[in-house]
Scaffold this motif. Structure first.
Motif, PDB file in Angstrom:
ATOM      1  N   LEU A 323       3.613   6.686  -1.973  1.00  0.00           N
ATOM      2  CA  LEU A 323       3.425   5.239  -2.048  1.00  0.00           C
ATOM      3  C   LEU A 323       4.466   4.550  -1.179  1.00  0.00           C
ATOM      4  N   PRO A 324       4.082   3.978  -0.046  1.00  0.00           N
ATOM      5  CA  PRO A 324       5.047   3.261   0.803  1.00  0.00           C
ATOM      6  C   PRO A 324       5.682   2.091   0.047  1.00  0.00           C
ATOM      7  N   ASN A 325       6.867   1.715   0.464  1.00  0.00           N
ATOM      8  CA  ASN A 325       7.600   0.635  -0.220  1.00  0.00           C
ATOM      9  C   ASN A 325       7.114  -0.756   0.172  1.00  0.00           C
ATOM     10  N   ASP A 326       6.395  -0.877   1.296  1.00  0.00           N
ATOM     11  CA  ASP A 326       6.004  -2.204   1.782  1.00  0.00           C
ATOM     12  C   ASP A 326       4.571  -2.577   1.421  1.00  0.00           C
ATOM     13  N   LEU A 327       4.009  -1.979   0.368  1.00  0.00           N
ATOM     14  CA  LEU A 327       2.638  -2.299  -0.016  1.00  0.00           C
ATOM     15  C   LEU A 327       2.577  -3.698  -0.622  1.00  0.00           C
ATOM     16  N   PRO A 328       1.602  -4.523  -0.228  1.00  0.00           N
ATOM     17  CA  PRO A 328       1.478  -5.857  -0.831  1.00  0.00           C
ATOM     18  C   PRO A 328       0.886  -5.759  -2.230  1.00  0.00           C
ATOM     19  N   GLU A 329       1.090  -6.804  -3.016  1.00  0.00           N
ATOM     20  CA  GLU A 329       0.520  -6.825  -4.357  1.00  0.00           C
ATOM     21  C   GLU A 329      -0.999  -6.946  -4.284  1.00  0.00           C
ATOM     22  N   VAL A 330      -1.670  -6.425  -5.306  1.00  0.00           N
ATOM     23  CA  VAL A 330      -3.132  -6.466  -5.364  1.00  0.00           C
ATOM     24  C   VAL A 330      -3.558  -7.311  -6.558  1.00  0.00           C
ATOM     25  N   TRP A 331      -4.792  -7.812  -6.490  1.00  0.00           N
ATOM     26  CA  TRP A 331      -5.377  -8.647  -7.533  1.00  0.00           C
ATOM     27  C   TRP A 331      -6.333  -7.767  -8.316  1.00  0.00           C
ATOM     28  N   ALA A 332      -5.934  -7.350  -9.515  1.00  0.00           N
ATOM     29  CA  ALA A 332      -6.713  -6.332 -10.212  1.00  0.00           C
ATOM     30  C   ALA A 332      -6.611  -6.503 -11.718  1.00  0.00           C
ATOM     31  N   ASP A 333      -7.596  -5.930 -12.404  1.00  0.00           N
ATOM     32  CA  ASP A 333      -7.588  -5.785 -13.854  1.00  0.00           C
ATOM     33  C   ASP A 333      -6.978  -4.411 -14.138  1.00  0.00           C
ATOM     34  N   GLY A 363      -2.157   3.072   0.965  1.00  0.00           N
ATOM     35  CA  GLY A 363      -1.802   2.538   2.279  1.00  0.00           C
ATOM     36  C   GLY A 363      -2.470   1.198   2.474  1.00  0.00           C
ATOM     37  N   ALA A 364      -1.896   0.352   3.312  1.00  0.00           N
ATOM     38  CA  ALA A 364      -2.406  -1.003   3.524  1.00  0.00           C
ATOM     39  C   ALA A 364      -2.797  -1.199   4.975  1.00  0.00           C
ATOM     40  N   ASP A 365      -3.895  -1.954   5.194  1.00  0.00           N
ATOM     41  CA  ASP A 365      -4.248  -2.398   6.532  1.00  0.00           C
ATOM     42  C   ASP A 365      -4.352  -3.927   6.502  1.00  0.00           C
ATOM     43  N   GLU A 366      -5.122  -4.507   7.416  1.00  0.00           N
ATOM     44  CA  GLU A 366      -5.154  -5.959   7.519  1.00  0.00           C
ATOM     45  C   GLU A 366      -5.762  -6.621   6.282  1.00  0.00           C
ATOM     46  N   GLU A 367      -6.747  -5.952   5.651  1.00  0.00           N
ATOM     47  CA  GLU A 367      -7.467  -6.592   4.560  1.00  0.00           C
ATOM     48  C   GLU A 367      -7.352  -5.860   3.234  1.00  0.00           C
ATOM     49  N   TRP A 368      -7.128  -4.553   3.269  1.00  0.00           N
ATOM     50  CA  TRP A 368      -7.273  -3.762   2.065  1.00  0.00           C
ATOM     51  C   TRP A 368      -6.014  -2.972   1.752  1.00  0.00           C
ATOM     52  N   VAL A 369      -5.883  -2.625   0.474  1.00  0.00           N
ATOM     53  CA  VAL A 369      -4.964  -1.566   0.063  1.00  0.00           C
ATOM     54  C   VAL A 369      -5.842  -0.401  -0.380  1.00  0.00           C
ATOM     55  N   ARG A 370      -5.704   0.710   0.303  1.00  0.00           N
ATOM     56  CA  ARG A 370      -6.574   1.861   0.077  1.00  0.00           C
ATOM     57  C   ARG A 370      -5.840   2.909  -0.772  1.00  0.00           C
ATOM     58  N   PHE A 371      -6.439   3.251  -1.915  1.00  0.00           N
ATOM     59  CA  PHE A 371      -5.888   4.272  -2.801  1.00  0.00           C
ATOM     60  C   PHE A 371      -6.694   5.557  -2.648  1.00  0.00           C
ATOM     61  N   SER A 372      -6.002   6.684  -2.793  1.00  0.00           N
ATOM     62  CA  SER A 372      -6.664   7.970  -2.618  1.00  0.00           C
ATOM     63  C   SER A 372      -6.133   8.963  -3.644  1.00  0.00           C
ATOM     64  N   VAL A 373      -7.048   9.715  -4.246  1.00  0.00           N
ATOM     65  CA  VAL A 373      -6.685  10.817  -5.141  1.00  0.00           C
ATOM     66  C   VAL A 373      -7.268  12.084  -4.526  1.00  0.00           C
ATOM     67  N   SER A 374      -6.415  12.976  -4.066  1.00  0.00           N
ATOM     68  CA  SER A 374      -6.860  14.209  -3.410  1.00  0.00           C
ATOM     69  C   SER A 374      -6.259  15.403  -4.125  1.00  0.00           C
ATOM     70  N   ASP A 375      -6.935  16.542  -3.992  1.00  0.00           N
ATOM     71  CA  ASP A 375      -6.436  17.750  -4.658  1.00  0.00           C
ATOM     72  C   ASP A 375      -6.660  18.956  -3.754  1.00  0.00           C
ATOM     73  N   THR A 376      -6.102  20.077  -4.164  1.00  0.00           N
ATOM     74  CA  THR A 376      -6.224  21.316  -3.401  1.00  0.00           C
ATOM     75  C   THR A 376      -7.253  22.242  -4.022  1.00  0.00           C
ATOM     76  N   GLY A 377      -8.168  21.682  -4.809  1.00  0.00           N
ATOM     77  CA  GLY A 377      -9.230  22.481  -5.418  1.00  0.00           C
ATOM     78  C   GLY A 377     -10.334  22.791  -4.437  1.00  0.00           C
ATOM     79  N   ARG A 378     -11.472  23.225  -4.964  1.00  0.00           N
ATOM     80  CA  ARG A 378     -12.570  23.662  -4.098  1.00  0.00           C
ATOM     81  C   ARG A 378     -13.309  22.508  -3.432  1.00  0.00           C
ATOM     82  N   GLY A 379     -13.126  21.292  -3.922  1.00  0.00           N
ATOM     83  CA  GLY A 379     -13.740  20.149  -3.275  1.00  0.00           C
ATOM     84  C   GLY A 379     -15.203  19.963  -3.637  1.00  0.00           C
ATOM     85  N   ILE A 380     -15.823  18.993  -2.987  1.00  0.00           N
ATOM     86  CA  ILE A 380     -17.217  18.646  -3.251  1.00  0.00           C
ATOM     87  C   ILE A 380     -18.050  19.072  -2.041  1.00  0.00           C
ATOM     88  N   PRO A 381     -19.102  19.872  -2.229  1.00  0.00           N
ATOM     89  CA  PRO A 381     -19.960  20.252  -1.094  1.00  0.00           C
ATOM     90  C   PRO A 381     -20.518  19.018  -0.376  1.00  0.00           C
TER      91      PRO A 381
END
Length: 422
Positions: A323-333, A363-381
């Motif tokens: 999680l980078p330190n410069d992430l902007p706040e998000v509007w969320a429930d 990570g953040a770009d111009e419009e969005w904050v993008r969240f990702s959950v990744s793993d080292t399992g077998r994945g999805i075909p």
């Protein structure tokens, strides 16, 4: 000696006369040769050169005049035959092109959806009858001047991003009143690119989804009604099982207790499914209460990860964050987003073997904050990626791993889209 001198003088004079005559004859022959060369060689070559330049400019109707039967004449005849072949080829190409154009226009006009092709300047070039009559997308009209206020926006975004774009509002669907009927359509702007991947225009597709939307509303209403009707008797059944297992009404044999434990697990699973269905129905209908507030992505992620620390440790799976330190706040429930992360983390934990790693990044770009959950399992075909967010869908070869009903990712999708995200 005087006679010899006279004879020599007369011989020299005669030689001069002969030289003058030969020089004069040579000059005449040279002039004649130049005239002959210009008339019989240079002039036909010049005609061929001008004819080649005319063909280069697109004039295939010319005919090179030839007055001789020598090599220049045969070359002129070959040139004329070439021009004739080019004329025939162009006529055949024009006929074929016209036939394809007519077939394309007829096919285009028979499409059930409203489709318009827009050039780089935003001018409509071709449109189906539905696009003309219903949406006013007539040829030569500027898309920015269209009554569809979002048309110019998704047109510009499709050209800029180089991918298919839909309006952000209302989940990509819009309503319009036509012929006293309220129809629903889903617009898309699809960029047209050339062989160098450079944009050459945009295809604007407005797909009528009225019937699809009505069926979804009907299905959602049925699911919601049935879920409500099943919840009350299910609560009574769970309460009865709970009382029996506590032996409030008498003792149980080991076999009876085993059967009641299995019944309790199935009833709890059914209760979870009904709650998920009700949540999906409320979110899709817009009736779910959302408590939006500004929150730091760090706080939101760490709050969601807290309940899983023990489960990951017991299974021997590493839970990491980036999680980078410069992430902007998000509007969320936060409560809803905790549900999103809980579903993704539980899936990742279920399909990651001991010794593996599950990583949560943002990570953040111009419009969005993008969240990702990744793993080292077998994945999805790959063949299932397009359907994993559908209700009750479970990957066939992984269905036996868990006890879910295939509603988790469907709820995740609805919650994220209720936040205006993707």
């Amino acid at each position: 000696m005087s006679d010899a001198n006279d004879r020599a003088r007369r011989g020299a004079a005669s030689a001069r006369k002969q030289m003058y005559v030969l020089l004069f004859v040579g000059m005449i022959l040279a002039v004649g040769f130049v005239l002959f060369t210009g008339r019989w060689i240079l002039r036909p070559i010049s005609r061929l050169t001008r004819s080649a330049e005319d063909i280069k400019r697109g004039n295939l109707e010319l005919v090179v005049q030839s007055d001789s039967r020598d090599e220049i004449g045969r070359l002129s005849e070959a040139f004329n035959e070439m021009a004739l072949a080019l004329r025939e080829s162009r006529r055949n190409d024009q006929t074929k092109l016209m036939r394809i154009q007519r077939a394309t226009e007829q096919t285009f006009n028979s499409l059930p959806d409203a489709v318009a092709i827009v050039d780089l300047g935003g001018k409509v070039e071709v449109a189906t009858e539905t696009a003309k009559n219903v949406f006013g997308l007539t040829p030569s009209k500027q898309i920015q001047n269209s009554p569809l206020r979002w048309a110019g926006e998704i047109f510009s975004e499709a050209l800029r991003a180089g991918r298919t774009m839909v309006p952000r509002e209302n989940k990509g669907s819009s309503n319009i009143l036509w012929m006293e009927k309220n129809i629903t359509f889903r617009p898309e702007a699809i960029p047209i690119v050339d062989y160098q991947r450079e944009p050459t225009g945009v295809v604007l597709v407005l797909r009528d989804v009225t019937q699809e939307r009505e069926q979804e509303e009907l299905k959602r209403g049925i699911i919601s009604t049935v879920s409500h009707q099943l919840k009350s008797p299910l609560t009574s059944i769970r309460m009865a099982i709970h009382l029996l297992l506590e032996e409030r009404v008498g003792g149980l044999t080991p076999k009876q207790a085993e059967l009641l434990v299995a019944a309790r697990e199935d009833s709890d699973r059914l209760h979870t499914i009904l709650n998920d269905l009700l949540d999906i129905s409320r979110i899709e209908s817009g009736k779910a209460m959302m408590d939006f507030r500004e929150i730091s992505p760090h706080s939101m992620v760490l709050e969601a990860l807290g309940p899983f620390q023990t489960d990951f440790k017991d299974r021997g799976v590493t839970l990491a964050t980036e999680l980078p330190n410069d992430l902007p706040e998000v509007w969320a429930d936060t409560a809803r987003m905790n549900h999103v992360f809980a579903n993704l983390l539980s899936n990742a934990l279920r399909y990651t073997p001991p010794g593996g790693t599950v990583t949560v990044t943002a990570g953040a770009d111009e419009e969005w904050v993008r969240f990702s959950v990744s793993d080292t399992g077998r994945g999805i075909p790959g063949q299932y990626l397009a359907t994993i967010f559908e209700k009750f869908f479970r990957i066939p070869d992984q269905g036996r791993t868990g006890t879910g009903a295939g509603l988790g990712l469907a709820i995740v999708k609805e919650i994220v889209e209720a936040h205006g995200g993707q």
